[in-house]
Design a protein around this motif. Structure first.
Motif, PDB file in Angstrom:
ATOM      1  N   GLY A  80     -65.803  13.010  74.314  1.00 25.57           N
ATOM      2  CA  GLY A  80     -64.415  12.681  74.624  1.00 25.57           C
ATOM      3  C   GLY A  80     -64.236  12.137  76.023  1.00 25.57           C
ATOM      4  O   GLY A  80     -65.181  12.069  76.815  1.00 25.57           O
ATOM      5  N   GLU A  81     -62.990  11.772  76.330  1.00 27.26           N
ATOM      6  CA  GLU A  81     -62.693  11.132  77.606  1.00 27.26           C
ATOM      7  C   GLU A  81     -62.907  12.108  78.767  1.00 27.26           C
ATOM      8  O   GLU A  81     -62.455  13.239  78.715  1.00 27.26           O
ATOM      9  CB  GLU A  81     -61.243  10.650  77.603  1.00 27.26           C
ATOM     10  N   GLY A  82     -63.583  11.674  79.791  1.00 25.01           N
ATOM     11  CA  GLY A  82     -63.841  12.548  80.941  1.00 25.01           C
ATOM     12  C   GLY A  82     -65.127  13.333  80.789  1.00 25.01           C
ATOM     13  O   GLY A  82     -65.399  14.248  81.557  1.00 25.01           O
ATOM     14  N   ILE A 138     -60.229  17.878  75.541  1.00 22.33           N
ATOM     15  CA  ILE A 138     -58.975  17.925  74.789  1.00 22.33           C
ATOM     16  C   ILE A 138     -57.824  17.492  75.691  1.00 22.33           C
ATOM     17  O   ILE A 138     -57.932  17.566  76.917  1.00 22.33           O
ATOM     18  CB  ILE A 138     -58.708  19.338  74.243  1.00 22.33           C
ATOM     19  N   PRO A 139     -56.723  17.043  75.085  1.00 24.50           N
ATOM     20  CA  PRO A 139     -55.595  16.608  75.918  1.00 24.50           C
ATOM     21  C   PRO A 139     -55.075  17.765  76.776  1.00 24.50           C
ATOM     22  O   PRO A 139     -55.009  18.896  76.312  1.00 24.50           O
ATOM     23  CB  PRO A 139     -54.529  16.204  74.890  1.00 24.50           C
ATOM     24  N   ARG A 158     -52.968   8.779  73.346  1.00 22.35           N
ATOM     25  CA  ARG A 158     -53.912   9.264  74.357  1.00 22.35           C
ATOM     26  C   ARG A 158     -53.905   8.418  75.620  1.00 22.35           C
ATOM     27  O   ARG A 158     -54.574   8.752  76.581  1.00 22.35           O
ATOM     28  CB  ARG A 158     -55.321   9.283  73.770  1.00 22.35           C
ATOM     29  N   GLU A 159     -53.163   7.325  75.579  1.00 23.60           N
ATOM     30  CA  GLU A 159     -53.270   6.372  76.673  1.00 23.60           C
ATOM     31  C   GLU A 159     -52.954   6.992  78.034  1.00 23.60           C
ATOM     32  O   GLU A 159     -53.653   6.779  79.001  1.00 23.60           O
ATOM     33  CB  GLU A 159     -52.363   5.183  76.405  1.00 23.60           C
ATOM     34  N   TRP A 160     -51.879   7.783  78.123  1.00 23.99           N
ATOM     35  CA  TRP A 160     -51.452   8.294  79.423  1.00 23.99           C
ATOM     36  C   TRP A 160     -51.839   9.747  79.646  1.00 23.99           C
ATOM     37  O   TRP A 160     -51.334  10.404  80.523  1.00 23.99           O
ATOM     38  CB  TRP A 160     -49.930   8.151  79.574  1.00 23.99           C
ATOM     39  N   LEU A 161     -52.708  10.229  78.797  1.00 26.53           N
ATOM     40  CA  LEU A 161     -53.012  11.659  78.889  1.00 26.53           C
ATOM     41  C   LEU A 161     -54.160  11.953  79.845  1.00 26.53           C
ATOM     42  O   LEU A 161     -55.063  11.145  80.005  1.00 26.53           O
ATOM     43  CB  LEU A 161     -53.406  12.185  77.511  1.00 26.53           C
ATOM     44  N   ASP A 162     -54.088  13.135  80.438  1.00 24.83           N
ATOM     45  CA  ASP A 162     -55.250  13.650  81.158  1.00 24.83           C
ATOM     46  C   ASP A 162     -56.034  14.506  80.175  1.00 24.83           C
ATOM     47  O   ASP A 162     -55.446  15.132  79.304  1.00 24.83           O
ATOM     48  CB  ASP A 162     -54.806  14.529  82.327  1.00 24.83           C
ATOM     49  N   PHE A 163     -57.334  14.521  80.319  1.00 19.10           N
ATOM     50  CA  PHE A 163     -58.146  15.344  79.418  1.00 19.10           C
ATOM     51  C   PHE A 163     -58.831  16.457  80.182  1.00 19.10           C
ATOM     52  O   PHE A 163     -59.157  16.310  81.353  1.00 19.10           O
ATOM     53  CB  PHE A 163     -59.168  14.473  78.691  1.00 19.10           C
ATOM     54  N   GLN A 164     -59.013  17.556  79.499  1.00 26.48           N
ATOM     55  CA  GLN A 164     -59.693  18.668  80.146  1.00 26.48           C
ATOM     56  C   GLN A 164     -60.647  19.297  79.160  1.00 26.48           C
ATOM     57  O   GLN A 164     -60.539  19.108  77.953  1.00 26.48           O
ATOM     58  CB  GLN A 164     -58.681  19.686  80.650  1.00 26.48           C
ATOM     59  N   LEU A 165     -61.563  20.083  79.723  1.00 26.69           N
ATOM     60  CA  LEU A 165     -62.555  20.740  78.881  1.00 26.69           C
ATOM     61  C   LEU A 165     -61.876  21.835  78.066  1.00 26.69           C
ATOM     62  O   LEU A 165     -61.086  22.621  78.592  1.00 26.69           O
ATOM     63  CB  LEU A 165     -63.643  21.347  79.774  1.00 26.69           C
ATOM     64  N   SER A 186     -52.895  21.886  93.505  1.00 29.07           N
ATOM     65  CA  SER A 186     -53.255  23.266  93.184  1.00 29.07           C
ATOM     66  C   SER A 186     -52.449  23.828  92.026  1.00 29.07           C
ATOM     67  O   SER A 186     -52.794  24.842  91.458  1.00 29.07           O
ATOM     68  CB  SER A 186     -53.031  24.145  94.419  1.00 29.07           C
ATOM     69  N   MET A 187     -51.360  23.142  91.669  1.00 38.30           N
ATOM     70  CA  MET A 187     -50.479  23.721  90.650  1.00 38.30           C
ATOM     71  C   MET A 187     -50.936  23.415  89.232  1.00 38.30           C
ATOM     72  O   MET A 187     -50.355  23.938  88.284  1.00 38.30           O
ATOM     73  CB  MET A 187     -49.067  23.157  90.795  1.00 38.30           C
ATOM     74  N   GLY A 188     -51.895  22.537  89.086  1.00 36.44           N
ATOM     75  CA  GLY A 188     -52.331  22.187  87.740  1.00 36.44           C
ATOM     76  C   GLY A 188     -51.387  21.203  87.069  1.00 36.44           C
ATOM     77  O   GLY A 188     -51.336  21.103  85.854  1.00 36.44           O
ATOM     78  N   LYS A 189     -50.633  20.452  87.864  1.00 29.72           N
ATOM     79  CA  LYS A 189     -49.695  19.467  87.285  1.00 29.72           C
ATOM     80  C   LYS A 189     -50.381  18.101  87.224  1.00 29.72           C
ATOM     81  O   LYS A 189     -51.192  17.767  88.079  1.00 29.72           O
ATOM     82  CB  LYS A 189     -48.460  19.348  88.194  1.00 29.72           C
ATOM     83  N   PRO A 190     -50.036  17.305  86.207  1.00 32.02           N
ATOM     84  CA  PRO A 190     -50.644  15.970  86.115  1.00 32.02           C
ATOM     85  C   PRO A 190     -50.265  15.108  87.323  1.00 32.02           C
ATOM     86  O   PRO A 190     -49.147  15.210  87.826  1.00 32.02           O
ATOM     87  CB  PRO A 190     -50.014  15.386  84.843  1.00 32.02           C
ATOM     88  N   SER A 191     -51.186  14.271  87.749  1.00 34.53           N
ATOM     89  CA  SER A 191     -50.913  13.395  88.903  1.00 34.53           C
ATOM     90  C   SER A 191     -49.701  12.520  88.632  1.00 34.53           C
ATOM     91  O   SER A 191     -48.959  12.170  89.543  1.00 34.53           O
ATOM     92  CB  SER A 191     -52.076  12.455  89.184  1.00 34.53           C
ATOM     93  N   LYS A 192     -49.541  12.147  87.354  1.00 35.55           N
ATOM     94  CA  LYS A 192     -48.459  11.218  87.050  1.00 35.55           C
ATOM     95  C   LYS A 192     -47.092  11.822  87.327  1.00 35.55           C
ATOM     96  O   LYS A 192     -46.105  11.115  87.434  1.00 35.55           O
ATOM     97  CB  LYS A 192     -48.553  10.782  85.591  1.00 35.55           C
TER      98      LYS A 192
END
Ligand code: SF4
Ligand code: SF4
Lengths: 654, 254
Positions: free
Chosen positions: B63-65, B10-11, B28-35, A371-377
């Motif tokens: 883009g990714e996702g 976008i990242p 970009r390898e370890w990034l999460d992407f969001q709208l 819920s915090m918006g933090k990356p899973s990693k």
């Protein structure tokens, strides 16, 4: 005209009128969707016997419990009078005399008439002198009318019996009626007319009451027993699934509630016990579980009622609930408030009617699983500061799979506690591992907020991740995760052995695997988290740990199943404080302050956050430290990573 | 009316950004992407228009996702979902993608193209003018409300000082949405699960319609200039340090 046909006519008319007045309820029940509540008849009967026969929940409020028991038992004894009164005239020749109607039954009737009046007196005293706040919002006229009718019924039966004694009947088994007879003689009241008038007053009052019942809370005389019989026997921590025949996840009209949910509405006694324990109500939010039930009930017979969700029940009312379950625990007739609240929330969520804060939390959960918006990693980041590596349960077998949970993983205010738990496990030689970035929010509160679809996604993802690991038991930090994994996941066939970390620690202590350096017996109090205690019965392990750590426990007045919620549950932690006059957490801290203890012990990561904020807000952080039960335990030989010296005199970590 | 709405991934800035070895891109390898947030508003505006006057909404994601976001768009009310193939996996350059968007707008016979006014990878909002130019359609950026009046589009644009200007534009047109008339709606998990069954179309990327005019020679991560102080990530230390800095600078009495 003889009395028999007259009595037949009025009696049948009264019964017909009663049925007529009940017709809407009967139709509503008959048309409601099905619910499977017919299994385990013996267990069901046993529950009824305990609830009614022993007045178990009723007696939690001693005065109410006793007065209700008096009226209740007297009612059954005096029912013999009613049988005789109707029987003797409807079927001339009928009499209870052959089985003791003029001897021991008469004696009992006489005595219980007095006990009934005593109960009545206590009820009047409670309602009009003590005026408990829980009655606010209950129907006052329903109560007043029954008082008058009982008074009429009891006094008329005594006068009738007294008049008979004056007329020559045997009074030796009727000590009270004999006294009345003396009074009648003293005023030289004519016996025969008095007896007949008293008789008809008696009959009239009883029939009037019968006709009155369907529209009043006194329906519970007929419905309490069935409502308790058909109570929920599933684990209390399992929220009801969406029935497959329902098109959308939520409920938009009363007709969509199954018959048991409808029966609940009709059974409410308006006693207000639920309202008295509700943290939302206490904090000034527009939710009273009692009014929720009575508002729904009244809408059942009101054709002009507003739409259910957002009309009959306001959106703010639905969002105010912390799902603490205190109301259901308190309800003497086993009414289920939460399934209704959750079903109506499901509709709001499906329509996208959520506050911006809740929307953010749910969107984060959808996107990232927390819920915090933090990356899973970053979920396992807290392990970096440990002096030892934590096993990745996804790649090697472990004995204990530790489901850490969002707050314990991400919230910097709780991570120290999480690390302390890891150290205790390690020190006790527990072979444990975590899921790292494969863990998602358990979905416990997501489900209770009404987001069933997202709950399913989260649950499925966790179940897949858990099933891919090799382990024997699961342990959770968060009581909310405990509840979801242990109970809610059964809907998806996920049946795991799940323990709370306090239970595992207590087990380790009992096995002598933790070498504790006991503290000097300082006084502390302990807060039972709703989802550990009331939901899952975890009352004793934390208390055992407190004692084992060398502290003296002084429980708060509201403890164990009567614990008072911190206010964070059921998604409240994702809602604003608008309209809150006193935060439940602050109410709770005030309760603890009255005990003169130095520490407020918690066993839930959200509690650490909520109560630390509350002591700060009240400016009492120096007086009362909020400490997790794990932080209380100090070991003789601390493990590699230091920094968790004993908690002494309230100072944590030096 | 047919609306094409552009959704760029976008990242996620909450993640840890790292540069590529040549220092000219983000790893970009370890990034999460969001709208992209503005694109989210563009989507909402498209759905609101559909609800108000009736329209077909085609969502195009890059883009990714993309697939996840396209399912979300369908759950919110988009009628068709198309994933646009991207050249490489670097920054989504407006110059490069404009011609692909234009080709789609033509092939889908769109009357209106909506996209976010900018993205973190197009801070100057060039996608709208590029696409408008290639299509030869009028374009306006920075809308805070769209409405249909007869056959024309009314575009409200927030100016400074609380002033709002409203334009009337003939369709077809390209609009850069700053905010939707209403905040983007929440779409429930059950609707998302339902939408996950929708088929997602694919569109190839077209050669860029403009010559490259400038190159990125270096990217820099924040806080590398040496003038700031990193307060660390222990909240108690941060709070203490912050309080003492504020006190030292005379902002607060401690
Ligand atoms: S669950 Fe708790 S907050 Fe919700 S209505 Fe019941 S007592 Fe009140
Ligand atoms: S719901 Fe239960 S506890 Fe609440 S007022 Fe009704 S009967 Fe009493």
């Amino acid at each position: 005209m003889s009395e028999t046909p007259i009595l037949w006519i009025v009696t049948l008319a009264a019964i017909a009128l009663t049925l007529w007045r009940s017709r809407r309820y009967i139709v509503a029940l008959a048309q409601a969707p099905g619910a499977s509540r017919f299994d385990q008849p013996w267990r069901r009967l046993e529950g009824v016997a305990v609830a009614i026969g022993l007045h178990r929940k009723m007696l939690r409020k001693p005065l109410s419990g006793i007065l209700h028991a008096l009226i209740f038992i007297s009612f059954f004894v005096l029912f013999t009078v009613t049988i005789e009164a109707f029987g003797s005239r409807l079927f001339p020749g009928f009499s209870l005399a052959p089985i003791g109607g003029d001897s021991w039954i008469a004696l009992l009737q006489d005595l219980f008439a007095v006990l009934m009046l005593l109960g009545l007196g206590l009820a009047v005293y409670q309602r009009y002198v003590l005026k408990p706040a829980r009655f606010s919002g209950s129907s006052g006229s329903d109560a007043a009318i029954i008082y008058v009718l009982i008074l009429l019924i009891v006094s008329s039966l005594l006068i009738e019996a007294g008049a008979r004694i004056v007329g020559g009947a045997d009074g030796s088994w009727r000590p009270v009626a004999s006294l009345v007879a003396d009074l009648l003689r003293a005023f030289s009241v004519p016996t025969h007319p008095t007896e007949r008038i008293a008789y008809w007053i008696h009959i009239g009052a009883i029939l009037a009451f019968l006709v009155y019942i369907p529209g009043s809370k006194h329906r519970h005389m007929f419905l309490a027993a069935p409502n308790i019989y058909f109570r929920n026997l599933e684990p209390v921590g399992m929220a009801p699934a969406v029935p497959s025949e329902r098109g959308s996840p939520g409920v938009t009209s009363l007709a969509q509630f199954d018959w048991k949910q409808t029966l609940d509405l009709l059974s409410c006694t308006e006693c207000g016990r639920c309202q008295a324990v509700c943290p939302a109500y206490a904090s000034g939010l527009p939710l009273s579980p009692k009014m929720l039930i009575t508002d729904l009930r009244d809408a059942l017979t009101n054709d002009a009622a507003a739409p259910l969700v957002g009309g009959v029940i306001a959106e703010e009312t639905l969002w105010a609930c912390t799902t603490c379950r205190a109301c259901m625990e308190a309800c003497p007739v086993e009414i289920e408030h939460l399934p209704k609240i959750i079903d109506m929330r499901r509709h709001l969520v499906d329509e996208g009617h959520v506050s911006p804060m809740l929307q953010d939390a749910l969107s984060n959960l959808t996107r990232l699983g927390n819920s915090m918006g933090k990356p899973s990693k970053m979920r396992a980041r807290w392990t970096k500061e440990l002096g030892f590596p934590v096993k990745d349960a996804r790649s090697e077998p472990v004995d204990v799979l530790w489901f850490v949970g969002d707050y314990a993983s991400y919230d910097p205010r709780v991570q120290d506690v999480t690390r302390k738990v890891a150290e205790l496990f390690t020190s006790a030689g527990v072979d444990f591992g975590i899921l790292f970035d494969a863990e998602r929010n358990s979905g416990n509160d997501v489900r209770r907020v009404g987001e069933e679809g997202l709950f399913e996604t989260l649950a499925q993802s966790n179940i897949d991740a858990i099933r891919a690991c090799s382990f024997n038991r699961i342990v959770t930090t968060d009581p909310h995760s405990l509840n979801a994994l242990k109970n809610d996941y059964r809907h998806f066939g996920g049946e795991f052995e799940v323990l709370h970390y306090t239970a595992l620690l207590a087990e380790l202590v009992a096995a002598g695997r933790l070498d504790i350096a006991p503290a000097g017996g300082a006084l502390v109090t302990y807060h039972d988290p709703c989802y550990l205690g009331r939901y899952n019965g975890g009352f004793d392990a934390p208390r055992d740990l407190i004692r084992a750590a060398g502290y003296t426990l002084h429980d708060m007045p509201r403890c164990r199943e009567n614990s008072f919620c911190c206010g964070a549950g059921g998604g409240r932690i994702w809602q604003g404080d608008d309209g809150v006059k006193e935060r439940p957490s602050e109410n709770r801290i005030r309760e603890a302050l009255g005990l003169g203890v130095g520490m407020f012990v918690v066993a839930c990561p959200k509690d650490k956050v909520m109560y630390t904020a509350a002591t700060d807000a009240l400016g009492v952080a120096g007086q009362l430290k909020v400490v997790d039960v794990a932080e209380l335990i100090s070991l003789r030989e601390a493990p590699a990573a230091e920094g968790y010296d004993r908690v002494d005199g309230g100072a944590i970590n030096g | 009316m047919k609306i094409l709405v552009v959704l760029r991934m976008i990242p996620d800035s909450a993640g840890e950004l790292e540069l590529t070895s040549d220092g000219r891109g983000i790893d970009r390898e370890w990034l999460d992407f969001q709208l992209n947030d503005f694109d989210d508003h563009a989507l909402e505006e498209a759905i609101l228009l559909k609800e108000a006057v009736g329209a077909t909404v085609v969502a195009v994601a890059i883009g990714e996702g993309s697939n996840r976001v396209l399912q979300m768009a369908v759950a919110r009310g988009a009628d068709e979902a198309v994933a646009l193939e991207a050249e490489g996996d670097g920054i989504i350059e407006s110059r490069a993608i404009a011609s692909s968007i234009v080709a789609l707008a033509r092939s889908k016979a769109a009357d209106l193209v909506l996209c976010g006014v900018q993205s973190t990878e197009d801070l100057f909002g060039q996608l709208v003018p590029y696409a408008g130019t290639l299509l030869g359609w009028p374009h306006v950026s920075g809308s805070s409300r769209l409405g249909i009046e007869g056959s024309a589009l009314r575009v409200t644009q927030e100016r400074g000082g609380g002033i709002a200007a409203t334009y009337e534009i003939a369709l077809p047109a390209v609009i850069g949405v700053q905010t939707a008339s209403k905040a983007p709606r929440y779409v429930s998990g059950s609707k998302l699960r339902e939408a996950s069954k929708t088929a997602i179309g694919k569109a190839p990327s077209e050669p860029a319609g403009f010559e490259r005019s400038a190159e990125i020679v270096a990217l820099r991560l924040p806080g590398q200039r040496g003038t700031g102080e990193n307060l660390g990530d222990n909240p108690e230390n941060v709070a203490e340090r912050l309080a003492s800095i504020l006190a030292a600078k005379g902002f607060a009495g401690v």
